[in-house]
Design an enzyme around this catalytic site. Structure first.
Site, PDB file in Angstrom:
ATOM      1  CB  CYS A   2      -0.876   0.042   1.232  1.00  0.00           C
ATOM      2  SG  CYS A   2      -1.898  -1.405   1.425  1.00  0.00           S
ATOM      3  NE  ARG A  27       4.761   1.954  -1.105  1.00  0.00           N
ATOM      4  CZ  ARG A  27       5.607   2.142  -0.102  1.00  0.00           C
ATOM      5  NH1 ARG A  27       6.740   2.761  -0.319  1.00  0.00           N
ATOM      6  NH2 ARG A  27       5.329   1.715   1.099  1.00  0.00           N
ATOM      7  CD1 TRP A  75      -0.008  -5.948  -3.442  1.00  0.00           C
ATOM      8  CD2 TRP A  75      -0.094  -6.827  -1.385  1.00  0.00           C
ATOM      9  NE1 TRP A  75       0.502  -7.217  -3.502  1.00  0.00           N
ATOM     10  CE2 TRP A  75       0.463  -7.786  -2.260  1.00  0.00           C
ATOM     11  CE3 TRP A  75      -0.257  -7.163  -0.040  1.00  0.00           C
ATOM     12  CZ2 TRP A  75       0.874  -9.037  -1.831  1.00  0.00           C
ATOM     13  CZ3 TRP A  75       0.160  -8.412   0.381  1.00  0.00           C
ATOM     14  CH2 TRP A  75       0.713  -9.338  -0.523  1.00  0.00           C
ATOM     15  CG  ASN A 101       1.566   1.663   3.873  1.00  0.00           C
ATOM     16  OD1 ASN A 101       1.474   0.443   3.894  1.00  0.00           O
ATOM     17  ND2 ASN A 101       2.633   2.295   3.426  1.00  0.00           N
ATOM     18  N   GLY A 102      -0.422  -0.395   6.204  1.00  0.00           N
ATOM     19  CA  GLY A 102      -0.022  -1.200   7.369  1.00  0.00           C
ATOM     20  C   GLY A 102      -1.135  -2.144   7.771  1.00  0.00           C
ATOM     21  CD  GLU A 478      18.303 -12.195  -7.223  1.00  0.00           C
ATOM     22  OE1 GLU A 478      17.696 -12.760  -6.309  1.00  0.00           O
ATOM     23  OE2 GLU A 478      17.924 -11.122  -7.718  1.00  0.00           O
ATOM     24  CE  LYS A 482      15.104 -10.170  -9.815  1.00  0.00           C
ATOM     25  NZ  LYS A 482      15.494 -10.280  -8.487  1.00  0.00           N
ATOM     26  CD  GLU A 485      11.369 -11.315  -7.889  1.00  0.00           C
ATOM     27  OE1 GLU A 485      11.032 -10.669  -6.907  1.00  0.00           O
ATOM     28  OE2 GLU A 485      12.448 -11.121  -8.498  1.00  0.00           O
ATOM     29  CG  HIS A 501      21.436 -36.759  -3.577  1.00  0.00           C
ATOM     30  ND1 HIS A 501      21.863 -38.046  -3.299  1.00  0.00           N
ATOM     31  CD2 HIS A 501      22.557 -36.001  -3.651  1.00  0.00           C
ATOM     32  CE1 HIS A 501      23.186 -38.045  -3.188  1.00  0.00           C
ATOM     33  NE2 HIS A 501      23.627 -36.817  -3.413  1.00  0.00           N
ATOM     34  CE  LYS A 600      12.030  -2.101  -5.520  1.00  0.00           C
ATOM     35  NZ  LYS A 600      12.898  -3.150  -6.110  1.00  0.00           N
TER      36      LYS A 600
HETATM   37  C1  G6P Z   1      10.027  -8.187  -2.064  1.00  0.00           C
HETATM   38  C2  G6P Z   1      10.634  -7.734  -3.377  1.00  0.00           C
HETATM   39  C3  G6P Z   1      11.989  -8.409  -3.578  1.00  0.00           C
HETATM   40  C4  G6P Z   1      12.894  -8.116  -2.392  1.00  0.00           C
HETATM   41  C5  G6P Z   1      12.232  -8.530  -1.069  1.00  0.00           C
HETATM   42  C6  G6P Z   1      13.004  -7.998   0.121  1.00  0.00           C
HETATM   43  O1  G6P Z   1       9.666  -9.521  -2.129  1.00  0.00           O
HETATM   44  O2  G6P Z   1       9.771  -8.047  -4.453  1.00  0.00           O
HETATM   45  O3  G6P Z   1      12.594  -7.907  -4.765  1.00  0.00           O
HETATM   46  O4  G6P Z   1      14.093  -8.792  -2.564  1.00  0.00           O
HETATM   47  O5  G6P Z   1      10.926  -7.973  -0.969  1.00  0.00           O
HETATM   48  O6  G6P Z   1      12.912  -6.595   0.126  1.00  0.00           O
HETATM   49  P1  G6P Z   1      13.958  -5.613   0.766  1.00  0.00           P
HETATM   50  O7  G6P Z   1      13.407  -4.249   0.488  1.00  0.00           O
HETATM   51  O8  G6P Z   1      13.971  -5.931   2.237  1.00  0.00           O
HETATM   52  O9  G6P Z   1      15.280  -5.848   0.133  1.00  0.00           O
END
Ligand code: G6P
Length: 605
Positions: A2, A27, A75, A101-102, A478, A482, A485, A501, A600
């Site tokens: 949010c 966000r 959100w 927000n929260g 990672e 990516k 996501e 295994h 985000k």
């Molecule tokens: C969300 C984002 C990721 C990020 C993670 C941790 O899931 O989509 O890209 O790595 O949060 O966020 P931070 O702001 O703590 O790095």
């Protein structure tokens, strides 16, 4: 997640609120709304879906008069993403509107109490209790009503509240959710993120937990939770506004991938002076530290996975990695001999904050590696090293991740020298190598022009495996994240030696396997695993140093990286995998900067 914005001044509020909300889109959200005060009326407009729908519904805001207003991107947590659940929420008498927000943790009991007192709930949200509380406590004094309502709330919140009786006044409040006030000339803003107001003002005040503020066009007055006025410093936003614009790129993600060499320079340059690593304000009690624990979420956690190899190798100290969402409930073996390293791009991730507090209570020293200046994690830590990557807008992090790695490398070299575990010649060689990383990151971007073509071949895959050993395995984690996501293709990372295994049972004719072969110490072993999957029909896309004929001779396709010492290579190795994920997602027509269901800044548990 949010986002909230607000404005009071002499201009029409609605267009400014919509512009602000557009800046917060990254966000992650699924509905949006605004409330504008005009005379003694509050105009509310809400939509499910994108801000563009809200712009359409309001004629870009021109159709709504009034010079004070609040806005929200939601959100969904409590209740589906519907128009009714979208914010702002209003009191039954229509006098108050709130954006939040929260999460209000005690909303069930508050809702029960308010319902018994006759307040009617329209939505399923936790937020709605706030506005009914304000109405209940209102006896003609807006500030008192807001304070009394706040005293009843448990949880996290950044709030904006307007009152039809008091046009030109907004109350905002913060508890464990970011909230920033922007000071203009004859106008005042607030937002959960500076990007929403940096086009209008660069003078900002960061609210702390438990503080609330009264905004009028003339300025702001900040109060503590007892209502006493408190002086607050004004900070200046120094980054260039274009840093938060796409600048000709199709997506923020591509722009941020391309920006990595520049971001890396910004991270490293101030900290490498005359061939020495210099870390500002690193006031740790080194004598006490017997182990390091790294905690984070998502990509930040994977940066920690790669950083562990470098720190252990150079500092000869055990490094344990814990997902923040697990660590917070793990009753962890942490004490004053533990250094907790917290990684976070946003500095606001709820699980990371909770894990950090848990370890703080057990006596750990805390070093935060954070991108967003003034964020909660930066403030909570004993020491903070900023990554200086500039604003990162795409939900899927790229430069946020690589700059976290760079700070971990800096830390490892600094601590290795300090602890005497790193010989002078090795230290100087690695510092030199570190300085060259921005250039090598640029090479990694330049030496892979075939990636868009490769994406055309691999984008139809149902699933992809990413394999590697040691540091290559950390990067595979990672790389797979990516891909998942942003392209929505199932991707799984595996330690190459572990395939046999169980997972090798999933390898079939045509199964794509991305194999990382950048670490010379384990390359032959990984090659054996590559041959094993090829024997079962896999198509192998290998990542290796250009000129590596051995890998070239077995792989179907290649992604190239320049030569970098293994201890520092993750930030270069990941680059072709970021590009691969980007172009595969593009082929699949995905919403790359705002992938479905993701946010985000994850400010809920
Ligand atoms: C969300 C984002 C990721 C990020 C993670 C941790 O899931 O989509 O890209 O790595 O949060 O966020 P931070 O702001 O703590 O790095």
């Amino acid at each position: 997640m949010c986002g909230i914005v607000g404005y009071t001044g002499s201009q029409n509020a609605a267009p400014l609120l919509l512009e602000g909300l557009k800046k917060l889109e990254y966000r992650g959200y699924d509905s949006a709304g605004i409330a504008v005060v005009e005379g003694n009326t509050i105009h509310i407009r809400k939509v499910t879906g994108r801000i563009a729908n809200l712009c359409e519904k309001t004629g870009d805001g021109q159709g709504i008069p009034g010079t004070t207003g609040i806005g929200h991107t939601r959100w969904a947590t409590h209740g589906a993403p519907t128009d009714t659940n979208a914010h702002p929420h209003t009191s039954n008498d229509g006098r108050f509107a709130v954006v939040h927000n929260g999460i209000i943790e005690n909303y069930v009991e508050l809702r029960r109490e308010l319902t018994q007192k006759g307040y009617r709930f329209e939505s399923e949200t936790d937020t709605e209790v706030i506005v009914h509380l304000v109405e209940m406590y209102y006896g003609g004094d807006f500030k008192q009503a807001v304070m009394k309502a706040a005293n009843r709330l448990r949880g996290s919140y950044a709030l904006g509240i307007v009152c039809a009786n008091e046009p030109g006044r907004i109350f905002v409040m913060r508890e464990a959710s970011p909230l920033i006030v922007g000071l203009g000339i004859g106008e005042t803003y607030f937002a959960s993120d500076v990007t929403a107001m940096v086009a209008y003002t660069r003078n900002v005040i960061y609210l702390e937990d438990g503080e609330f503020a009264e905004l009028t066009p003339e300025g702001v007055q900040v109060y503590d939770c007892a209502g006493r006025e408190i002086p607050k410093p004004i900070s200046r936003i120094t980054w260039d506004i274009q840093a938060a614009e796409k600048g000709g790129y199709a997506h923020f993600m591509l722009k941020e991938i391309m920006e990595q060499p520049r971001a890396a320079k910004a991270t490293l340059a101030p900290r490498i002076q005359s061939g020495e690593v210099v870390l500002e304000n690193l006031t740790l009690d080194w004598g006490k530290i017997q182990k390091i624990m790294i905690t984070a979420c998502g990509s930040a956690y994977y940066a920690g996975c790669a950083g562990k190899y470098t720190i252990e190798k150079l500092c000869r100290i055990p490094v344990q990695l814990e997902l923040a969402s697990e660590l917070r409930y793990a009753d962890p073996l942490v004490d004053e001999h533990t250094l907790l390293i917290v990684l976070s791009q946003s500095g606001e991730t709820a699980d990371t904050i909770a894990a950090m507090k848990e370890c703080r209570n057990r006596g750990a020293q805390i070093l935060a590696i954070v991108n967003v200046v003034g964020s909660t994690i930066a403030k909570l830590a004993d020491c903070t090293l900023y990554t200086w990557a500039g604003p990162e807008i795409a939900v899927a992090t790229t430069k946020g991740y690589t700059t976290q790695l760079l700070v971990l490398y800096l830390f490892a070299l600094y601590a290795g020298k300090l602890r005497g575990t790193l010989k002078a010649d090795q230290y100087h060689r690695l510092v030199g190598e570190l300085r060259s990383l921005p250039r090598r990151m640029q090479l990694a971007l330049d030496m892979n022009p075939r990636i868009p073509k490769l994406a055309k071949k691999y984008h139809k895959a149902d699933s992809l495996f990413f394999i590697g050993r040691n540091t290559d395995y950390a990067v595979a984690l990672e790389g797979a994240l990516k891909m998942k996501e942003i392209s929505y293709i199932h991707a799984e990372s595996y330690a190459a030696g572990e395939l046999k295994h169980g997972t090798i049972a999933l390898i079939h004719e045509g199964q794509p396997v991305v194999a990382l072969c950048c670490n010379p110490a384990v390359m032959e072993k990984t090659l054996s695993n590559i041959v094993e999957v090829i024997a079962r029909g896999a198509e192998v896309l290998a990542v290796a140093e250009r000129g590596n004929q051995t890998v070239l001779s077995v792989a179907d396709d290649m992604l190239y990286v320049p030569r970098v010492d293994t201890l520092l290579s993750a930030c270069v190795e990941i680059i072709p995998l970021q590009l691969l994920a980007y172009y595969v997602a593009k082929e699949n027509g995905c919403d790359i900067d705002k992938p479905k269901n993701l946010a985000k800044s994850v400010t809920v548990e």
